[in-house]
Motif scaffolding. Sequence first.
Motif, PDB file in Angstrom:
ATOM      1  N   ARG A  30      29.088  33.395  38.445  1.00 19.12           N
ATOM      2  CA  ARG A  30      27.673  33.133  38.704  1.00 19.12           C
ATOM      3  C   ARG A  30      27.459  31.671  39.082  1.00 19.12           C
ATOM      4  NH1 ARG A  30      24.117  30.959  35.543  1.00 19.12           N
ATOM      5  NH2 ARG A  30      25.377  31.294  33.686  1.00 19.12           N
ATOM      6  N   LEU A  31      28.104  30.763  38.374  1.00 20.67           N
ATOM      7  CA  LEU A  31      27.977  29.334  38.670  1.00 20.67           C
ATOM      8  C   LEU A  31      28.576  29.005  40.034  1.00 20.67           C
ATOM      9  CD1 LEU A  31      28.833  27.893  35.144  1.00 20.67           C
ATOM     10  CD2 LEU A  31      26.570  28.075  36.214  1.00 20.67           C
ATOM     11  N   TRP A  32      29.695  29.639  40.370  1.00 16.39           N
ATOM     12  CA  TRP A  32      30.304  29.427  41.701  1.00 16.39           C
ATOM     13  C   TRP A  32      29.348  29.879  42.790  1.00 16.39           C
ATOM     14  CZ3 TRP A  32      35.304  32.351  40.044  1.00 16.39           C
ATOM     15  CH2 TRP A  32      36.066  31.533  39.210  1.00 16.39           C
ATOM     16  N   MET A  33      28.731  31.053  42.598  1.00 13.20           N
ATOM     17  CA  MET A  33      27.796  31.571  43.593  1.00 13.20           C
ATOM     18  C   MET A  33      26.593  30.642  43.758  1.00 13.20           C
ATOM     19  SD  MET A  33      28.654  34.472  45.110  1.00 13.20           S
ATOM     20  CE  MET A  33      27.072  35.114  45.588  1.00 13.20           C
ATOM     21  N   GLN A  34      26.062  30.136  42.646  1.00 13.57           N
ATOM     22  CA  GLN A  34      24.926  29.213  42.720  1.00 13.57           C
ATOM     23  C   GLN A  34      25.294  27.970  43.528  1.00 13.57           C
ATOM     24  OE1 GLN A  34      23.774  28.419  38.677  1.00 13.57           O
ATOM     25  NE2 GLN A  34      22.561  30.294  38.519  1.00 13.57           N
ATOM     26  N   ARG A  35      26.460  27.427  43.245  1.00 11.34           N
ATOM     27  CA  ARG A  35      26.919  26.222  43.942  1.00 11.34           C
ATOM     28  C   ARG A  35      27.089  26.488  45.442  1.00 11.34           C
ATOM     29  NH1 ARG A  35      31.991  24.622  41.317  1.00 11.34           N
ATOM     30  NH2 ARG A  35      30.632  24.548  39.506  1.00 11.34           N
ATOM     31  N   ILE A  36      27.686  27.614  45.785  1.00  8.78           N
ATOM     32  CA  ILE A  36      27.898  27.962  47.198  1.00  8.78           C
ATOM     33  C   ILE A  36      26.556  28.150  47.903  1.00  8.78           C
ATOM     34  CG2 ILE A  36      28.742  29.781  48.737  1.00  8.78           C
ATOM     35  CD1 ILE A  36      31.052  30.177  46.647  1.00  8.78           C
ATOM     36  N   CYS A  37      25.646  28.887  47.281  1.00  8.80           N
ATOM     37  CA  CYS A  37      24.338  29.140  47.894  1.00  8.80           C
ATOM     38  C   CYS A  37      23.585  27.830  48.130  1.00  8.80           C
ATOM     39  CB  CYS A  37      23.516  30.082  47.022  1.00  8.80           C
ATOM     40  SG  CYS A  37      24.133  31.780  47.022  1.00  8.80           S
ATOM     41  N   LYS A  38      23.621  26.929  47.167  1.00  9.08           N
ATOM     42  CA  LYS A  38      22.940  25.641  47.328  1.00  9.08           C
ATOM     43  C   LYS A  38      23.542  24.843  48.481  1.00  9.08           C
ATOM     44  CE  LYS A  38      21.313  25.061  42.603  1.00  9.08           C
ATOM     45  NZ  LYS A  38      21.456  24.304  41.354  1.00  9.08           N
ATOM     46  N   ARG A  39      24.877  24.821  48.558  1.00 10.51           N
ATOM     47  CA  ARG A  39      25.552  24.048  49.607  1.00 10.51           C
ATOM     48  C   ARG A  39      25.200  24.520  51.010  1.00 10.51           C
ATOM     49  NH1 ARG A  39      31.653  23.415  47.284  1.00 10.51           N
ATOM     50  NH2 ARG A  39      31.141  21.895  45.672  1.00 10.51           N
ATOM     51  N   VAL A  40      25.067  25.829  51.187  1.00 12.11           N
ATOM     52  CA  VAL A  40      24.815  26.368  52.527  1.00 12.11           C
ATOM     53  C   VAL A  40      23.344  26.701  52.774  1.00 12.11           C
ATOM     54  CG1 VAL A  40      27.174  27.217  52.789  1.00 12.11           C
ATOM     55  CG2 VAL A  40      25.429  28.738  51.862  1.00 12.11           C
ATOM     56  N   GLY A  41      22.500  26.398  51.802  1.00 15.14           N
ATOM     57  CA  GLY A  41      21.072  26.583  51.991  1.00 15.14           C
ATOM     58  C   GLY A  41      20.583  28.015  51.917  1.00 15.14           C
ATOM     59  N   LEU A  42      21.271  28.852  51.155  1.00 11.80           N
ATOM     60  CA  LEU A  42      20.847  30.243  50.966  1.00 11.80           C
ATOM     61  C   LEU A  42      20.094  30.390  49.655  1.00 11.80           C
ATOM     62  CD1 LEU A  42      24.094  32.167  51.953  1.00 11.80           C
ATOM     63  CD2 LEU A  42      21.979  32.039  53.257  1.00 11.80           C
ATOM     64  N   PRO A  43      19.285  31.433  49.536  1.00  8.07           N
ATOM     65  CA  PRO A  43      18.682  31.706  48.231  1.00  8.07           C
ATOM     66  C   PRO A  43      19.794  31.951  47.215  1.00  8.07           C
ATOM     67  CG  PRO A  43      17.758  33.141  49.930  1.00  8.07           C
ATOM     68  CD  PRO A  43      18.906  32.406  50.548  1.00  8.07           C
ATOM     69  N   ILE A  44      19.543  31.604  45.971  1.00  8.14           N
ATOM     70  CA  ILE A  44      20.549  31.781  44.920  1.00  8.14           C
ATOM     71  C   ILE A  44      20.808  33.275  44.716  1.00  8.14           C
ATOM     72  CG2 ILE A  44      21.124  31.364  42.496  1.00  8.14           C
ATOM     73  CD1 ILE A  44      20.980  28.820  44.204  1.00  8.14           C
ATOM     74  N   LEU A  45      22.059  33.658  44.861  1.00  8.95           N
ATOM     75  CA  LEU A  45      22.486  35.042  44.673  1.00  8.95           C
ATOM     76  C   LEU A  45      23.438  35.124  43.493  1.00  8.95           C
ATOM     77  CD1 LEU A  45      23.292  35.931  48.382  1.00  8.95           C
ATOM     78  CD2 LEU A  45      21.253  36.578  47.108  1.00  8.95           C
ATOM     79  N   SER A  46      23.565  36.304  42.936  1.00  7.79           N
ATOM     80  CA  SER A  46      24.518  36.540  41.854  1.00  7.79           C
ATOM     81  C   SER A  46      25.674  37.376  42.391  1.00  7.79           C
ATOM     82  CB  SER A  46      23.841  37.296  40.711  1.00  7.79           C
ATOM     83  OG  SER A  46      23.550  38.616  41.117  1.00  7.79           O
ATOM     84  N   PRO A  47      26.799  37.365  41.690  1.00  5.74           N
ATOM     85  CA  PRO A  47      27.886  38.263  42.100  1.00  5.74           C
ATOM     86  C   PRO A  47      27.432  39.734  42.122  1.00  5.74           C
ATOM     87  CG  PRO A  47      28.726  36.636  40.588  1.00  5.74           C
ATOM     88  CD  PRO A  47      27.225  36.475  40.610  1.00  5.74           C
ATOM     89  N   HIS A  48      26.518  40.091  41.241  1.00  4.49           N
ATOM     90  CA  HIS A  48      26.024  41.470  41.225  1.00  4.49           C
ATOM     91  C   HIS A  48      25.266  41.793  42.505  1.00  4.49           C
ATOM     92  CE1 HIS A  48      23.661  45.020  40.015  1.00  4.49           C
ATOM     93  NE2 HIS A  48      24.777  45.306  39.383  1.00  4.49           N
TER      94      HIS A  48
END
Length: 88
Positions: A30-48
């Motif tokens: 979940r933390l990895w996904m948050q970091r990736i989404c922030k870096r590329v400017g996407l809404p925060i997504l979860s692995p689910h």
Amino acid sequence: MLQVRVSTFSAKQLVFSNIDNEFIQLAHPRLWMQRICKRVGLPILSPHALRHTFATLLFSKDVNIKFVSILLGHSSAAFTIDVYADVY
């Protein structure tokens, strides 16, 4: 040199694991996904959310509900239909 013990051909390979294919803390993906989404400017997504997208894409391609159920690891196709009734 780093020796990697991960095999994508092994049925016992975990999706999210450390280098020794051992379980990691549940919050890490979940933390990895948050970091990736922030870096590329996407809404925060979860692995689910990725899992749900995967199932939705399969349904949009008319993949058999029983096969989707097996891929998702559900106990039955009926459960899959209940969860994804809005999509299916």
